[in-house]
Design a protein around this motif. Structure first.
Motif, short mmCIF file in Angstrom:
data_model
loop_
_atom_site.label_atom_id
_atom_site.label_comp_id
_atom_site.label_asym_id
_atom_site.label_seq_id
_atom_site.Cartn_x
_atom_site.Cartn_y
_atom_site.Cartn_z
N GLY A 12 36.16 18.13 -1.70
CA GLY A 12 34.81 18.27 -1.16
C GLY A 12 34.85 18.85 0.25
N LEU A 13 33.92 19.76 0.54
CA LEU A 13 33.79 20.33 1.88
C LEU A 13 32.45 19.91 2.46
CD1 LEU A 13 34.86 24.07 1.33
CD2 LEU A 13 36.32 22.17 2.00
N GLY A 14 32.43 19.53 3.73
CA GLY A 14 31.16 19.12 4.31
C GLY A 14 31.29 18.80 5.78
N THR A 67 28.65 15.09 2.03
CA THR A 67 29.80 15.20 1.11
C THR A 67 30.71 13.99 1.26
OG1 THR A 67 29.71 17.60 1.26
CG2 THR A 67 31.72 16.66 0.39
N TYR A 167 33.15 20.29 -4.77
CA TYR A 167 31.78 19.90 -4.41
C TYR A 167 31.50 20.24 -2.96
CZ TYR A 167 27.66 17.04 -3.49
OH TYR A 167 26.40 16.61 -3.12
N VAL A 168 30.36 20.88 -2.71
CA VAL A 168 29.91 21.12 -1.33
C VAL A 168 28.45 20.70 -1.20
CG1 VAL A 168 31.47 23.04 -0.82
CG2 VAL A 168 29.23 23.52 -1.77
N SER A 169 28.11 20.17 -0.02
CA SER A 169 26.69 19.91 0.23
C SER A 169 26.08 21.18 0.79
CB SER A 169 26.53 18.77 1.24
OG SER A 169 26.81 19.23 2.54
N PHE A 172 26.59 22.37 4.45
CA PHE A 172 27.77 23.12 4.88
C PHE A 172 27.49 24.63 4.96
CE2 PHE A 172 32.45 24.18 4.51
CZ PHE A 172 32.83 23.51 5.64
N SER A 179 34.12 29.71 3.85
CA SER A 179 34.92 28.66 3.19
C SER A 179 34.31 28.31 1.84
CB SER A 179 34.98 27.40 4.06
OG SER A 179 35.52 27.70 5.33
N ILE A 180 32.98 28.22 1.78
CA ILE A 180 32.29 27.93 0.52
C ILE A 180 32.62 29.01 -0.50
CG2 ILE A 180 30.04 27.74 -0.64
CD1 ILE A 180 28.94 26.47 1.93
N MET A 196 27.11 22.02 -6.20
CA MET A 196 26.47 22.09 -4.89
C MET A 196 25.18 21.27 -4.90
SD MET A 196 25.75 25.44 -2.50
CE MET A 196 24.22 26.05 -3.15
#
Length: 347
Positions: A12-14, A67, A167-169, A172, A179-180, A196
């Motif tokens: 996950g990125l956030g 995230t 998973y990304v919010s 972000f 990055s996404i 997302m």
């Protein structure tokens, strides 16, 4: 294979934030020009808000950021550490230490990027109406400093390469669209689900370009009724009917044709909508008596956490959604996105 989970399945990125949460009065919201049940980024006029909150009200410090919340809840349900890996940027300060210690203790494999330029991000969570409304004001600070270099580091690239779910919010999108896109392309290339959350109305309005650049890669899209309606308006869907909107979202252009897009809309105590293959199904929410609702902050993040936990175990979508509803219902009975004791979801 159903039921078998391993470390590092989810990346996950956030934006890692420390939530500073308090029950406040309506006048405090008005003073800072804030609305109930909204999420905004702090402007200069909001900077004194954090200190004033701490002085005036009883505050709780809770790990936050959409995230990070989702992965914490997923770990709680999975009862097995390090299934999820979280990346985001923090400062080198006491807040990042609190964040990392707490989040790791809950089972998330935290891989923060550190910056000397800014302090760790904070989010004021202003709870009103006896817990029924929450207004968020995020001062991203260090979270804004995330760079794509972090996911290129060999020790982090290993996590991207071995994950099966991403998973990304939407939050972000304001920080690192490159990055996404890199993670989205990786997910496409390896036929892994890329998920997302639309997260907040302002993202559909002011970050439309990076959002719509990412959208063709999105296999599962989450959002509540407010953000979904804002998205539909910006896209010119010409309807405020949530079922129609959900179907239109599934029909937007898509890269991975092996995975038809799924749209999932939460709507408070109303049924959750699942749009898939041209059909919308409804899943009833669990209705709580008003006195049991302590704080709705984190309900959406918790929903996705419960959903993700079942998804990585190979459970059917229906089970994923019912677990999401269960976790969201648990979270709103506590202050902040917190949980206690073993989860009792059974299906």
């Amino acid at each position: 294979m159903e039921g078998v989970v391993r470390s590092g399945l989810v990346v996950g990125l956030g934006n890692p934030l420390l939530d500073i949460s308090a029950n406040v009065d309506e006048d405090f919201l008005s003073k800072y020009d804030m609305k109930p049940n909204n999420a905004i980024l702090a402007e200069d006029k909001h900077k004194p808000l954090y200190d004033e909150m701490v002085q005036k009200y009883k505050v709780n410090y809770i790990p936050g950021g959409a995230t990070q919340n989702t992965l914490r809840v997923a770990q709680w349900i999975l009862k097995q550490p390090d299934v999820t890996v979280f990346m985001g940027c923090v400062g080198r300060d006491k807040y990042s230490k609190i964040l990392e210690d707490k989040t790791r203790s809950e089972g998330v494999n935290v891989q923060y990027q550190y910056t000397d330029k800014e302090p760790t991000g904070t989010c004021a969570v202003l709870v009103t109406s006896n817990g029924n409304h929450r207004s968020l004001c995020a001062n991203l600070a260090a979270a804004n400093c995330f760079t794509i270099d972090h996911i290129h580091k060999p020790e982090n690239k290993v996590y991207i390469d071995s994950a099966k779910f991403f998973y990304v919010s939407g939050f972000f999108l304001t920080v690192s669209p490159p990055s996404i896109m890199e993670v989205a392309n990786h997910a496409l290339k390896h036929d892994c689900p890329f998920m997302m959350n639309l997260s907040a109305p302002f993202l559909s309005q002011f970050f439309k370009e990076p959002m719509m650049q990412a959208m063709p890669y999105v296999d599962i899209l989450f959002g509540n009724e407010t953000v979904i309606t804002a998205f539909a308006n910006e896209q010119g869907f010409g309807t405020d009917d949530l079922m129609e909107i959900a179907l239109k979202i599934t029909q937007l252009p898509k890269k991975n044709l092996k995975r038809p897009r799924i749209a999932i809309i939460t709507h408070g105590q109303n049924p959750v909508l699942l749009a898939k293959d041209g059909i919308v199904n409804e899943f009833p929410a669990i209705r709580l008596p008003p006195e049991k609702v302590v704080d709705t902050n984190g309900a959406g993040d918790a929903f996705v956490g419960g959903f993700l936990a079942q998804l990585v175990m190979g459970k059917p979508l229906e089970t994923c959604i019912r677990c999401g509803i269960w976790t969201a219902t648990e979270i709103i009975q506590r202050s902040g996105c917190t949980f206690d004791g073993p989860p009792t979801f059974l299906e």
